[in-house]
Enzyme design. Structure first.
Site, PDB file in Angstrom:
ATOM      1  N   SER A  77      56.231  50.529  57.491  1.00  0.00           N
ATOM      2  CA  SER A  77      56.387  52.077  56.970  1.00  0.00           C
ATOM      3  C   SER A  77      58.266  51.667  56.742  1.00  0.00           C
ATOM      4  O   SER A  77      58.653  52.667  55.873  1.00  0.00           O
ATOM      5  CB  SER A  77      56.293  53.010  58.093  1.00  0.00           C
ATOM      6  OG  SER A  77      57.127  52.619  59.340  1.00  0.00           O
ATOM      7  N   GLY A  78      58.741  50.768  57.163  1.00  0.00           N
ATOM      8  CA  GLY A  78      60.222  50.648  57.208  1.00  0.00           C
ATOM      9  C   GLY A  78      61.048  51.622  58.117  1.00  0.00           C
ATOM     10  O   GLY A  78      62.209  51.856  57.828  1.00  0.00           O
ATOM     11  N   THR A  79      60.046  51.941  59.081  1.00  0.00           N
ATOM     12  CA  THR A  79      60.746  52.932  60.099  1.00  0.00           C
ATOM     13  C   THR A  79      62.116  52.103  60.692  1.00  0.00           C
ATOM     14  O   THR A  79      63.082  52.936  60.911  1.00  0.00           O
ATOM     15  CB  THR A  79      59.846  53.165  61.263  1.00  0.00           C
ATOM     16  OG1 THR A  79      58.779  53.804  60.912  1.00  0.00           O
ATOM     17  CG2 THR A  79      60.483  53.816  62.370  1.00  0.00           C
ATOM     18  N   ASN A 104      67.972  61.160  65.529  1.00  0.00           N
ATOM     19  CA  ASN A 104      66.693  61.892  65.194  1.00  0.00           C
ATOM     20  C   ASN A 104      66.785  63.177  65.185  1.00  0.00           C
ATOM     21  O   ASN A 104      66.292  63.698  63.979  1.00  0.00           O
ATOM     22  CB  ASN A 104      65.697  61.511  66.387  1.00  0.00           C
ATOM     23  CG  ASN A 104      65.315  59.849  66.533  1.00  0.00           C
ATOM     24  OD1 ASN A 104      65.930  59.000  67.099  1.00  0.00           O
ATOM     25  ND2 ASN A 104      64.232  59.496  65.957  1.00  0.00           N
ATOM     26  N   ASP A 105      67.372  63.557  65.850  1.00  0.00           N
ATOM     27  CA  ASP A 105      67.562  65.373  65.781  1.00  0.00           C
ATOM     28  C   ASP A 105      68.207  65.846  64.803  1.00  0.00           C
ATOM     29  O   ASP A 105      68.085  66.791  64.164  1.00  0.00           O
ATOM     30  CB  ASP A 105      67.920  65.699  67.064  1.00  0.00           C
ATOM     31  CG  ASP A 105      67.192  65.778  68.179  1.00  0.00           C
ATOM     32  OD1 ASP A 105      65.930  65.488  68.018  1.00  0.00           O
ATOM     33  OD2 ASP A 105      67.677  65.487  69.266  1.00  0.00           O
ATOM     34  N   SER A 138      60.323  58.406  58.457  1.00  0.00           N
ATOM     35  CA  SER A 138      60.511  57.190  57.679  1.00  0.00           C
ATOM     36  C   SER A 138      59.341  57.135  56.558  1.00  0.00           C
ATOM     37  O   SER A 138      59.691  56.407  55.725  1.00  0.00           O
ATOM     38  CB  SER A 138      60.328  56.030  58.580  1.00  0.00           C
ATOM     39  OG  SER A 138      61.180  56.067  59.698  1.00  0.00           O
ATOM     40  N   HIS A 155      50.201  27.214  16.506  1.00  0.00           N
ATOM     41  CA  HIS A 155      49.568  25.945  17.373  1.00  0.00           C
ATOM     42  C   HIS A 155      50.516  24.663  17.613  1.00  0.00           C
ATOM     43  O   HIS A 155      50.038  23.802  17.856  1.00  0.00           O
ATOM     44  CB  HIS A 155      48.201  25.400  16.663  1.00  0.00           C
ATOM     45  CG  HIS A 155      47.389  26.397  16.498  1.00  0.00           C
ATOM     46  ND1 HIS A 155      46.175  26.877  17.534  1.00  0.00           N
ATOM     47  CD2 HIS A 155      47.101  27.297  15.500  1.00  0.00           C
ATOM     48  CE1 HIS A 155      45.405  27.620  17.042  1.00  0.00           C
ATOM     49  NE2 HIS A 155      45.909  27.979  15.927  1.00  0.00           N
ATOM     50  N   SER A 212      73.014  15.392  33.230  1.00  0.00           N
ATOM     51  CA  SER A 212      72.587  14.503  33.915  1.00  0.00           C
ATOM     52  C   SER A 212      73.510  13.782  34.934  1.00  0.00           C
ATOM     53  O   SER A 212      74.644  13.648  34.559  1.00  0.00           O
ATOM     54  CB  SER A 212      71.681  13.332  33.200  1.00  0.00           C
ATOM     55  OG  SER A 212      71.100  12.322  34.004  1.00  0.00           O
ATOM     56  N   VAL A 216      73.161  16.695  27.602  1.00  0.00           N
ATOM     57  CA  VAL A 216      73.500  18.303  27.712  1.00  0.00           C
ATOM     58  C   VAL A 216      72.113  18.915  27.863  1.00  0.00           C
ATOM     59  O   VAL A 216      71.148  18.714  26.627  1.00  0.00           O
ATOM     60  CB  VAL A 216      74.223  18.657  26.628  1.00  0.00           C
ATOM     61  CG1 VAL A 216      74.438  20.226  26.926  1.00  0.00           C
ATOM     62  CG2 VAL A 216      75.789  18.139  26.769  1.00  0.00           C
TER      63      VAL A 216
END
Length: 465
Positions: free
Chosen positions: A99-101, A131-132, A140, A188, A318, A325
């Site tokens: 959830s990504g909490t 939280n509050d 989340s 092709h 190289s 190159v």
């Protein structure tokens, strides 16, 4: 300053947190629980979460649910994160709770710490709670899906689309420069009718234009936000006006037309729009791979390959062969294309993980989606500026095979018929002679008429000659 950890408490009890950390116990638990990749979520995603927290504080204040003092402190703290400050305070691994909490609480805790610092400096005895107050009216489960859409909208509009428009302009400019160049076309990988190099580049230009169109068409769906659905989509603990108001606040912050999702239940449980965007990124990656490989083939050589163009020499190719190159920018672009295709496969699988009321692979979707956007934007500019804008045409390597190309005889089909044209083409090829010379010997047409009919530049216009 003491190097001893400090004790922090959450609903599960106490634990030690680094003394320098701005986060609290829930973030520390996530750090301890998910030592998996060592890669946190992208900074752009964290800034998007901070934007949501800022908007939520303002909305809750407007609704008289959050007092002025706390709201201003949270807004001040959120602005610091949006401005890129304290980027090292968001260490939670991509591979965490689905959830990504943990990331939501990481941002909540950092904002709480900063807000309380601001309040203490102002001499206030009020304190902010993670939280509050910071998370008021939110979950989340709606913050993280909203942050996915918000961060993607900003990344696409501010980074990806400008890069693609730049690439489109550079291709168009280069096409104008090389419009006079006629070369052997290939199907092709075999010789075919001639084309102008501008027509070849015009195909790339059209692919990029279509990609731009797809991304622009997806933005309105990305602007529909999950915020307001809270835990399961019902909006529990959020004010009835919260969703509309926070969408309006985020629109004011960013200049985009955000609005609440048509269904919060769908917005929490599915990631269909993120999957759609990833699909468009994959489509563009396929185009980028084609363009990159065309450049590599055209540049191949310089002696034993096609050698039609010469890419800008950017670095030694190289560690053992002096003077070599390599086409490093197209190679880098092809690798980005492969990565974006892989990211899309992951996002598609993650998008299927909407179990009942919540998708539980949200951090993975967020990380891969923003990675694909960033990679595509960055390499598009490099492809434009260090490969397409700067290559030179090797006319000498184009004209000889063009004159001998037996497929030019296709233009004679309406005059002498397919079978006779095929016979002349084979004869010219076996003898290694120009098709004009052989056709003059094998038909009743004059050399002047044949020169007109077989003129490569004329043939690039199509139609009946």
């Amino acid at each position: 300053m003491s190097s001893q950890p400090r004790r922090e408490r959450d609903s599960m009890g106490e634990l030690d947190v680094p003394v320098s950390a701005l986060y609290g116990a829930q973030t520390q638990r996530a750090v301890d629980n998910f030592p998996i990749s060592g890669q946190p979520l992208p900074a752009a995603f964290i800034r998007a979460v901070a934007r949501i927290k800022l908007a939520a504080a303002e909305v809750n204040n407007d609704l008289t649910l959050l007092d002025d003092t706390r709201a201003k402190a949270i807004v001040q703290a959120a602005r610091q994160i949006i401005d890129g400050e304290h980027a090292d305070q968001f260490p939670v691994d991509i591979f965490q709770t689905g959830s990504g909490t943990s990331t939501n609480m990481n941002v909540n805790e950092v904002l709480t710490h900063l807000a309380n610092e601001h309040l203490a400096k102002a001499g206030s005895d009020v304190s902010v709670g993670a939280n509050d107050h910071v998370n008021m009216g939110q979950s989340s489960n709606d913050v993280i899906p909203t942050a996915i859409h918000l961060s993607a909208v900003l990344a696409v509009s501010e980074t990806l689309l400008p890069a693609l428009r730049h690439l489109h302009e550079v291709i168009a400019s280069k096409a104008g420069e090389v419009d006079h160049v006629v070369k052997t076309g290939r199907t092709h990988l075999m010789d075919a009718m001639p084309i102008r190099m501008s027509q070849e580049l015009g195909a790339w230009q059209a692919q990029v234009a279509q990609a731009i169109e797809r991304f622009e068409e997806t933005l309105p769906r990305l602007e529909r936000l999950a915020q307001g659905g809270t835990a399961v989509g019902s909006g529990i603990n959020a004010h009835p006006e919260f969703a509309e108001r926070i969408a309006a606040r985020l629109s004011r912050q960013t200049g985009h037309a955000f609005r609440p999702a048509d269904s919060f239940f769908a917005a929490l449980s599915s990631q269909d729009t993120a999957v759609e965007l990833s699909g468009h990124l994959r489509t563009y990656a396929v185009a980028m791979m084609k363009i990159s490989n065309d450049l590599r083939w055209m540049n191949s050589g310089p002696l034993a390959g096609l050698g039609e163009i010469e890419l800008e020499a950017l670095q030694p190719g190289s560690s053992i062969m002096p003077g070599k190159v390599n086409p490093v920018i197209p190679e880098a672009a092809a690798q980005v294309a492969a990565q974006v295709m892989g990211n899309d496969a992951t996002i598609g699988i993650a998008g299927q993980s909407g179990n009942f009321q919540l998708n539980v692979m949200l951090p993975l979707i967020a990380s891969n989606l923003l990675s694909s956007i960033t990679l595509s934007a960055n390499v598009s500019r490099l492809l434009a500026d260090k490969a397409i804008a700067t290559f030179t045409v090797r006319d000498d390597n184009l004209q000889v095979p063009l004159a001998k190309n037996p497929i030019l005889v296709t233009a004679l089909n309406p005059v002498i018929g397919y079978n006779e044209a095929a016979r002349i083409a084979k004869q010219a090829y076996q003898a290694g002679r120009p098709i004009l010379d052989v056709a003059e010997e094998e038909t009743d047409l004059s050399r002047d008429e044949l020169a007109r009919l077989l003129d490569p530049a004329r043939l690039t216009a199509g139609g009946i000659q």
